[in-house]
Design an enzyme around this catalytic site. Structure first.
Site, PDB file in Angstrom:
ATOM      1  N   HIS A 179      -3.585  -5.001   0.685  1.00 30.46           N
ATOM      2  CA  HIS A 179      -3.056  -5.408   1.991  1.00 30.46           C
ATOM      3  C   HIS A 179      -3.081  -6.932   2.130  1.00 30.46           C
ATOM      4  O   HIS A 179      -4.011  -7.493   2.717  1.00 30.46           O
ATOM      5  CB  HIS A 179      -3.881  -4.771   3.111  1.00 30.46           C
ATOM      6  CG  HIS A 179      -3.579  -3.336   3.334  1.00 30.46           C
ATOM      7  ND1 HIS A 179      -2.647  -2.905   4.251  1.00 30.46           N
ATOM      8  CD2 HIS A 179      -4.064  -2.214   2.728  1.00 30.46           C
ATOM      9  CE1 HIS A 179      -2.576  -1.583   4.224  1.00 30.46           C
ATOM     10  NE2 HIS A 179      -3.426  -1.137   3.307  1.00 30.46           N
ATOM     11  N   CYS A 211       0.829  -1.208   0.000  1.00 30.88           N
ATOM     12  CA  CYS A 211       0.000   0.000   0.000  1.00 30.88           C
ATOM     13  C   CYS A 211       0.864   1.260   0.000  1.00 30.88           C
ATOM     14  O   CYS A 211       1.382   1.647  -1.047  1.00 30.88           O
ATOM     15  CB  CYS A 211      -0.979  -0.031   1.168  1.00 30.88           C
ATOM     16  SG  CYS A 211      -2.327   1.174   1.006  1.00 30.88           S
ATOM     17  N   GLU A 231      -1.516  -8.758   4.123  1.00 28.41           N
ATOM     18  CA  GLU A 231      -1.478  -9.174   5.537  1.00 28.41           C
ATOM     19  C   GLU A 231      -2.865  -9.242   6.153  1.00 28.41           C
ATOM     20  O   GLU A 231      -3.045  -9.845   7.227  1.00 28.41           O
ATOM     21  CB  GLU A 231      -0.586  -8.216   6.336  1.00 28.41           C
ATOM     22  CG  GLU A 231      -1.233  -6.942   6.836  1.00 28.41           C
ATOM     23  CD  GLU A 231      -1.504  -5.883   5.755  1.00 28.41           C
ATOM     24  OE1 GLU A 231      -2.138  -4.855   6.066  1.00 28.41           O
ATOM     25  OE2 GLU A 231      -1.055  -6.080   4.601  1.00 28.41           O
TER      26      GLU A 231
END
Length: 233
Positions: A209, A114, A211
Site C-alpha cells: 500500500h 493490493c 498510499e
C-alpha cells in the site's frame, strides 16, 4: 502544463458515518488522492458502475489506479472459498475488472494496489492464495516488510533498491496470469509486484500500500506515463 487526470476506484459502503450522517457512500482512504496530488496529478474518484460504463470512463482518463480493498470472489478464478476469505463484493469485482480491461485495451497507464494486483492477475487467468500469514498487522494496522525488486524490470526502474513497504493483505498471487511478469518479492517468496511487459502503456501492480507510506515514486511513475499519453494521441 495541465495536470494529468488520474482515476481511482473507490469502495461503495452501505453505511458510512460523518458528522450527523450515516448513509451509503462511495469512500476512499485519503492517502490515494493525496499521493496523486503530490505526484502532480489531478485525482478523480470512480465509484462502482456497470461494466459497460468502464470503457467510456477510462477513455476520459490519462491514468488509472485500482485501489486496495476486499477479497476478490474466488469464483472469479474457479476456486471454492477458503474459510478465511471475506464475503464477495460482486459489483466492485465486475466494475474494477472492466476498468482494468479498458485500460489495457486503451493503452491507459495503470497502477494496481493490493487488490488491484490480484484483480490484474485474475483478469489474465491467474489464481490467488486465499490465506497467508505475516503480511498484515492487527485489524486496521499496517505491517512493514522488505520487497526486493527484480533487476531489469519496470519496478526496478522505479525502485532500484530493496524497500520497506506498508502492507496489509492475507491473499496473494498463486498461478501467474498470462503475460504477467513477477517483478518484486518479499523475503518469504510472496509475489509483491506484477507487470505486463507486452503492454503498450505503463502497467504495474504492487501487493503493498504505497498510499499508506511516504514514498511517492510509484505514483510519480504513473503520472509521468500519463503526461506522455495525450502527446502520443
Amino acid at each position: 502544463m495541465s495536470r494529468p487526470l488520474i482515476g481511482i476506484s473507490t469502495y461503495l459502503e452501505d453505511e458510512a458515518r460523518w458528522g450527523v450522517w450515516t448513509l451509503p457512500a462511495a469512500v476512499l482512504p485519503a492517502g490515494y488522492h493525496r499521493m496523486v496530488q503530490r505526484a502532480g496529478g489531478l485525482a478523480a474518484l470512480l465509484p462502482p458502475d456497470t461494466a459497460e460504463a468502464a470503457a467510456g470512463a477510462v477513455a476520459r482518463l490519462d491514468g488509472l489506479v485500482i485501489a486496495g480493498g476486499a477479497d476478490v470472489a474466488p469464483a472469479r478464478y474457479g476456486a471454492d472459498p477458503h474459510p478465511r476469505t471475506g464475503p464477495p463484493n460482486e459489483a466492485r469485482d465486475t466494475w474494477e475488472l472492466a476498468l482494468i480491461e479498458a485500460a489495457l485495451d486503451g493503452d491507459v497507464p495503470l497502477l494496481g494496489v493490493c487488490r488491484g494486483l490480484q484483480l490484474l492477475n485474475v483478469l489474465r487467468g491467474g489464481t490467488l492464495v486465499q490465506h497467508l500469514d505475516g503480511h498484515a498487522g492487527p485489524p486496521g494496522v499496517f505491517e512493514r516488510h522488505a520487497v526486493e525488486p527484480v533487476p531489469g524490470t519496470a519496478l526496478a526502474a522505479v525502485l532500484p533498491e530493496p524497500v520497506s513497504v506498508p502492507t496489509y493483505h492475507h491473499q496473494s498471487v498463486d498461478r501467474i496470469g498470462r503475460g504477467l511478469l513477477p517483478s518484486g518479492h518479499a523475503d518469504d517468496g510472496t509475489v509483491e509486484a506484477l507487470e505486463l511487459p507486452d503492454a503498450r502503456a505503463f502497467t504495474l501492480a504492487v501487493q503493498w500500500h504505497p498510499e499508506a507510506g511516504d514514498d511517492d515514486r510509484l505514483m510519480a511513475a504513473l503520472v509521468a506515463a500519463a503526461r506522455e499519453r495525450p502527446a502520443a494521441r
